[in-house]
Design an enzyme around this catalytic site. Structure first.
Site, mmCIF file in Angstrom:
data_model
loop_
_atom_site.group_PDB
_atom_site.id
_atom_site.type_symbol
_atom_site.label_atom_id
_atom_site.label_comp_id
_atom_site.label_asym_id
_atom_site.label_seq_id
_atom_site.Cartn_x
_atom_site.Cartn_y
_atom_site.Cartn_z
ATOM 1 N N ASP A 10 1.063 -1.092 -0.085
ATOM 2 C CA ASP A 10 0.040 0.088 -0.010
ATOM 3 C C ASP A 10 1.063 1.207 0.005
ATOM 4 O OD1 ASP A 10 -0.865 0.532 3.543
ATOM 5 O OD2 ASP A 10 0.893 -0.633 2.549
ATOM 6 N N HIS A 240 9.371 -0.373 8.859
ATOM 7 C CA HIS A 240 8.401 -1.456 9.032
ATOM 8 C C HIS A 240 8.608 -2.409 7.937
ATOM 9 C CE1 HIS A 240 6.107 0.486 12.600
ATOM 10 N NE2 HIS A 240 5.945 1.564 11.881
HETATM 11 O O1 RIB Z 1 1.769 -0.360 10.904
HETATM 12 C C1 RIB Z 1 2.791 -0.218 9.857
HETATM 13 C C2 RIB Z 1 2.235 -0.771 8.581
HETATM 14 O O2 RIB Z 1 1.314 -0.077 8.219
HETATM 15 C C3 RIB Z 1 3.392 -0.676 7.519
HETATM 16 O O3 RIB Z 1 3.194 -1.526 6.500
HETATM 17 C C4 RIB Z 1 3.133 0.965 7.022
HETATM 18 O O4 RIB Z 1 3.440 1.086 5.440
HETATM 19 C C5 RIB Z 1 1.433 0.803 7.026
HETATM 20 O O5 RIB Z 1 0.960 0.020 5.872
HETATM 21 CA CA CA Z 2 2.662 -0.707 4.240
#
Ligand code: RIB
Ligand code: CA
Length: 306
Positions: A10, A240
């Site tokens: 995303d 992340h």
């Molecule tokens: O909580 C972090 C996640 O949520 C990551 O993948 C960030 O890109 C959002 O999609």
């Molecule tokens: Ca993400």
């Protein structure tokens, strides 16, 4: 031999970091991107995924994903974290390439059946497309090499609410289906991604070493760095999505424990990942990480780009 990977994404600033890392690292054979809502709408995610691949000079296909969660109504997208168009303050960029003719779920099933035992699915957004692929062809559980999820949290609490991590919160029922299926799942959640941070100076270094790709990441990350000040008390960012992709090729950087997990799907704790008490299989939950090793591999790989 390089590992075949499909990233379900995303994009999203940290997604962009993960996708460019995957394009650059020689041990990853990125065979496709599938797009999903979360940080942005699915249509913007599909566009941004194509922009990233064009920037990296990759002809890998992008298959558009679901427009909404499998059960619940759509939740708001995280524009305050990643910017209205997903790349910080950057205005929309129109890619030249078209999306793949298949939907994300169809593309995932087609590629897993084409390469049985070889494909790692790496969802770094809500798990809607993965759940839809399971519904479309339940036999993919026997054919994927593994599923590496960026999402969830066992002991770290949430980042959208006190309980829920964003990707799981966006589609709790989809996440529960993925965790309940009989396949090899690794969860790279906030328990470890909250230990892997980068600083704005490190991204300045990326731009100097890699003017095009590092420069792009540095530019789109400024808005993301600012968000971290108010949300987390530091100017910089959690890594992340790059951490999830890196766990595929460097599992030794992570410590996991086997846990059977389910997802709360209503009330104040909706989206919380909790230990299940049914007979679903354990998944490998990442609870430890060599954050310096993850950060260094990310930075040196991006610096290797143009
Ligand atoms: O909580 C972090 C996640 O949520 C990551 O993948 C960030 O890109 C959002 O999609
Ligand atoms: Ca993400």
């Amino acid at each position: 031999m390089a590992t075949k990977v499909i990233i379900d994404t995303d994009p999203g600033v940290d997604d962009a970091m993960a996708v460019l890392f995957a394009c650059l690292h020689p041990e990853i054979e990125l065979i496709g991107l599938t797009s999903i809502f979360g940080n942005v709408t699915t249509n913007i995610a599909t566009r941004n995924a194509r922009v990233l691949l064009e920037l990296a000079g990759s002809d890998v296909p992008v298959a558009g994903g679901a427009q909404k969660p499998i059960v619940q109504a759509s939740k708001e997208v995280a524009w305050e974290v990643h910017g209205h168009d997903g790349f910080g303050t950057l205005p929309p960029i129109e890619p030249k390439t078209l999306p793949h003719r298949l939907s994300a779920a169809e593309f995932i099933c087609a590629e897993v059946n084409k390469h049985p035992g070889e494909v790692v699915l790496c969802p770094v957004g809500p798990l809607t497309n993965i759940a839809l692929a399971l519904e479309l062809d339940p036999t993919i559980t026997e054919k994927v090499k593994s599923v590496t999820v960026m999402g969830g949290s066992l002991a770290e609490g949430g980042n959208v609410t006190s309980y829920a991590e964003a990707n799981i919160w966006q589609d709790p029922e989809a996440a529960d289906k993925v965790f309940a299926a009989y396949w090899d799942v690794t969860m790279v959640g906030l328990d470890v991604t909250h230990q892997v941070k980068c600083t704005p100076d490190e991204f300045t270094g990326l731009a100097e070493a890699s003017p095009k790709l590092g420069g792009f990441l540095n530019k789109i990350s400024q808005f993301y760095f600012d968000f971290h000040i108010e949300a987390n008390g530091f100017r910089g960012c959690y890594m992340h999505d790059p951490a999830a992709v890196i766990s595929i090729i460097r599992p030794e950087f992570f410590g996991t424990e086997p846990k059977a997990l389910t997802v709360v799907n209503d009330g104040e704790r909706v989206g919380e990942t909790v230990v299940a008490n049914d007979n679903r299989p354990d998944i490998a939950v990442c609870l430890k990480v060599d954050e310096e090793a993850v950060r260094s591999l990310f930075l040196e790989t991006i610096k290797s780009g143009s």
